[in-house]
Write a protein that holds these residues in place. Structure first.
Motif, PDB file in Angstrom:
ATOM      1  N   GLY A 133       0.805  -1.219   0.000  1.00 30.24           N
ATOM      2  CA  GLY A 133       0.000   0.000   0.000  1.00 30.24           C
ATOM      3  C   GLY A 133       0.832   1.261   0.000  1.00 30.24           C
ATOM      4  O   GLY A 133       0.290   2.355  -0.024  1.00 30.24           O
ATOM      5  N   ALA A 134       2.146   1.141   0.036  1.00 24.02           N
ATOM      6  CA  ALA A 134       3.003   2.325   0.033  1.00 24.02           C
ATOM      7  C   ALA A 134       3.439   2.631  -1.385  1.00 24.02           C
ATOM      8  O   ALA A 134       3.901   1.764  -2.102  1.00 24.02           O
ATOM      9  N   GLY A 135       3.283   3.856  -1.802  1.00 21.46           N
ATOM     10  CA  GLY A 135       3.711   4.237  -3.138  1.00 21.46           C
ATOM     11  C   GLY A 135       3.152   5.595  -3.487  1.00 21.46           C
ATOM     12  O   GLY A 135       2.248   6.088  -2.824  1.00 21.46           O
ATOM     13  N   THR A 136       3.669   6.211  -4.522  1.00 21.77           N
ATOM     14  CA  THR A 136       3.211   7.532  -4.901  1.00 21.77           C
ATOM     15  C   THR A 136       3.097   7.633  -6.410  1.00 21.77           C
ATOM     16  O   THR A 136       3.797   6.958  -7.158  1.00 21.77           O
ATOM     17  N   LEU A 196      -1.393  -0.404 -18.905  1.00 29.90           N
ATOM     18  CA  LEU A 196      -0.990  -0.767 -20.265  1.00 29.90           C
ATOM     19  C   LEU A 196      -0.064  -1.971 -20.262  1.00 29.90           C
ATOM     20  O   LEU A 196       0.558  -2.298 -19.249  1.00 29.90           O
ATOM     21  N   GLY A 197       0.028  -2.615 -21.408  1.00 31.41           N
ATOM     22  CA  GLY A 197       0.902  -3.777 -21.532  1.00 31.41           C
ATOM     23  C   GLY A 197       2.353  -3.455 -21.252  1.00 31.41           C
ATOM     24  O   GLY A 197       3.127  -4.334 -20.871  1.00 31.41           O
ATOM     25  N   SER A 198       2.728  -2.195 -21.443  1.00 28.27           N
ATOM     26  CA  SER A 198       4.103  -1.762 -21.210  1.00 28.27           C
ATOM     27  C   SER A 198       4.426  -1.596 -19.729  1.00 28.27           C
ATOM     28  O   SER A 198       5.578  -1.363 -19.360  1.00 28.27           O
ATOM     29  N   GLY A 199       3.405  -1.692 -18.862  1.00 26.28           N
ATOM     30  CA  GLY A 199       3.590  -1.439 -17.435  1.00 26.28           C
ATOM     31  C   GLY A 199       3.277  -0.012 -17.041  1.00 26.28           C
ATOM     32  O   GLY A 199       3.250   0.305 -15.844  1.00 26.28           O
ATOM     33  N   LYS A 200       3.029   0.848 -18.022  1.00 24.20           N
ATOM     34  CA  LYS A 200       2.686   2.234 -17.730  1.00 24.20           C
ATOM     35  C   LYS A 200       1.195   2.345 -17.443  1.00 24.20           C
ATOM     36  O   LYS A 200       0.425   1.403 -17.660  1.00 24.20           O
ATOM     37  N   LEU A 201       0.770   3.507 -16.933  1.00 25.89           N
ATOM     38  CA  LEU A 201      -0.621   3.758 -16.599  1.00 25.89           C
ATOM     39  C   LEU A 201      -1.144   4.924 -17.432  1.00 25.89           C
ATOM     40  O   LEU A 201      -0.538   6.006 -17.454  1.00 25.89           O
ATOM     41  N   LEU A 202      -2.254   4.686 -18.104  1.00 23.52           N
ATOM     42  CA  LEU A 202      -2.922   5.734 -18.870  1.00 23.52           C
ATOM     43  C   LEU A 202      -4.156   6.175 -18.110  1.00 23.52           C
ATOM     44  O   LEU A 202      -4.864   5.347 -17.524  1.00 23.52           O
ATOM     45  N   TYR A 203      -4.417   7.473 -18.056  1.00 22.28           N
ATOM     46  CA  TYR A 203      -5.663   7.947 -17.468  1.00 22.28           C
ATOM     47  C   TYR A 203      -6.449   8.718 -18.513  1.00 22.28           C
ATOM     48  O   TYR A 203      -5.899   9.288 -19.447  1.00 22.28           O
ATOM     49  N   VAL A 204      -7.749   8.721 -18.355  1.00 24.34           N
ATOM     50  CA  VAL A 204      -8.615   9.597 -19.131  1.00 24.34           C
ATOM     51  C   VAL A 204      -9.481  10.363 -18.150  1.00 24.34           C
ATOM     52  O   VAL A 204      -9.872   9.851 -17.110  1.00 24.34           O
ATOM     53  N   ARG A 219      -0.215   9.914 -19.478  1.00 25.47           N
ATOM     54  CA  ARG A 219       0.366   8.619 -19.113  1.00 25.47           C
ATOM     55  C   ARG A 219       1.452   8.796 -18.066  1.00 25.47           C
ATOM     56  O   ARG A 219       2.217   9.757 -18.091  1.00 25.47           O
ATOM     57  N   PHE A 220       1.498   7.834 -17.128  1.00 23.51           N
ATOM     58  CA  PHE A 220       2.537   7.768 -16.124  1.00 23.51           C
ATOM     59  C   PHE A 220       3.462   6.590 -16.417  1.00 23.51           C
ATOM     60  O   PHE A 220       3.029   5.552 -16.924  1.00 23.51           O
ATOM     61  N   ASN A 221       4.721   6.765 -16.078  1.00 23.91           N
ATOM     62  CA  ASN A 221       5.661   5.651 -16.124  1.00 23.91           C
ATOM     63  C   ASN A 221       5.334   4.663 -15.008  1.00 23.91           C
ATOM     64  O   ASN A 221       4.587   4.973 -14.079  1.00 23.91           O
ATOM     65  N   SER A 222       5.916   3.482 -15.086  1.00 21.25           N
ATOM     66  CA  SER A 222       5.609   2.441 -14.097  1.00 21.25           C
ATOM     67  C   SER A 222       6.039   2.821 -12.682  1.00 21.25           C
ATOM     68  O   SER A 222       5.515   2.282 -11.703  1.00 21.25           O
ATOM     69  N   ASP A 223       6.979   3.776 -12.557  1.00 19.77           N
ATOM     70  CA  ASP A 223       7.413   4.206 -11.224  1.00 19.77           C
ATOM     71  C   ASP A 223       6.599   5.384 -10.694  1.00 19.77           C
ATOM     72  O   ASP A 223       6.894   5.932  -9.638  1.00 19.77           O
ATOM     73  N   GLY A 224       5.546   5.786 -11.433  1.00 18.41           N
ATOM     74  CA  GLY A 224       4.675   6.858 -10.984  1.00 18.41           C
ATOM     75  C   GLY A 224       5.053   8.233 -11.473  1.00 18.41           C
ATOM     76  O   GLY A 224       4.320   9.190 -11.234  1.00 18.41           O
ATOM     77  N   THR A 225       6.173   8.371 -12.187  1.00 20.50           N
ATOM     78  CA  THR A 225       6.571   9.672 -12.715  1.00 20.50           C
ATOM     79  C   THR A 225       5.795   9.969 -14.005  1.00 20.50           C
ATOM     80  O   THR A 225       5.332   9.063 -14.695  1.00 20.50           O
ATOM     81  N   TRP A 226       5.656  11.243 -14.294  1.00 17.19           N
ATOM     82  CA  TRP A 226       4.936  11.684 -15.490  1.00 17.19           C
ATOM     83  C   TRP A 226       5.708  11.302 -16.745  1.00 17.19           C
ATOM     84  O   TRP A 226       6.915  11.494 -16.829  1.00 17.19           O
TER      85      TRP A 226
END
Length: 199
Positions: A5-8, A23-31, A45-52
């Motif tokens: 549960g820890a993360g940013t 996403l399949g790449s491990g990144k996160l897309l938002y709409v 889109r965010f990278n898998s580590d939570g950075t923009w």
């Protein structure tokens, strides 16, 4: 969040999020709808580590209250986005658009007249076809009674015949592994057969 549960994730972008898509790449897309930052980041889109992900082309879906409601990734890494919007980065895209892996609007997927009202949910099938449900009653001027199946070239799939369709606007949908669909909402009937909110 990372287990347990820890993360940013960076929170300085500002949009009102409607859907988050891993996403399949491990990144996160938002709409969503960017009502705060002024950077037209309705889709990002965010990278898998939570950075923009600054490489991704952010998408402007036009005026306020023209929200995107859903997003699904296709097997080729492109992403379909649907909702109430009528433009995407200045291009006419009536309630559905396809984005390239870099975030740009795919010019080869043009819905032309598109849907006449909002899309609430959609599913991309393994064969690349797209099933949409929502408040709409037609697509490209053809009858689509709250449900439609599109081909990857944005035309309607002529093999899909829902009959009189869904008797009221559905809200959500899932796909079983065998291809059957489960659709829910305030649905009194499907193709003339009474149902109790789910079909």
């Amino acid at each position: 969040l990372n287990a347990p549960g820890a993360g940013t994730v960076s929170s300085d972008y500002g949009p009102e999020i409607q859907r988050v898509l891993p996403l399949g790449s491990g990144k996160l897309l938002y709409v969503g709808q960017d009502t705060y930052s002024g950077a037209s980041r309705d889709i990002g889109r965010f990278n898998s580590d939570g950075t923009w992900d600054g490489v991704y082309v952010t998408t402007d879906l036009g005026p306020l209250n023209e929200l995107p409601y859903c997003a699904e990734e296709a097997g080729d890494g492109k992403v379909y986005v649907a909702g109430a919007f009528t433009t995407a980065n200045g291009l006419t895209r009536n309630r559905i658009a396809r984005l390239l892996p870099n975030g740009g609007v795919d010019p080869s997927f043009d819905p032309l007249g598109g849907f006449d009202d909002r899309v609430r949910d959609m599913i991309v099938n393994p064969d690349g076809t797209i099933v949409c449900i929502g408040d709409f009653s037609n697509y490209r001027g053809a009858s689509a009674p709250h449900i439609a199946k599109l081909l990857p070239n944005a035309s309607m799939d002529p093999s899909f015949d829902p009959g009189s369709g869904i008797a009221n606007a559905p809200l959500c949908m899932l796909r079983y592994p065998d291809g059957r669909l489960l659709i829910g909402g305030a649905i009194p009937a499907y193709n003339g057969t009474p149902v109790n909110g789910i079909v």
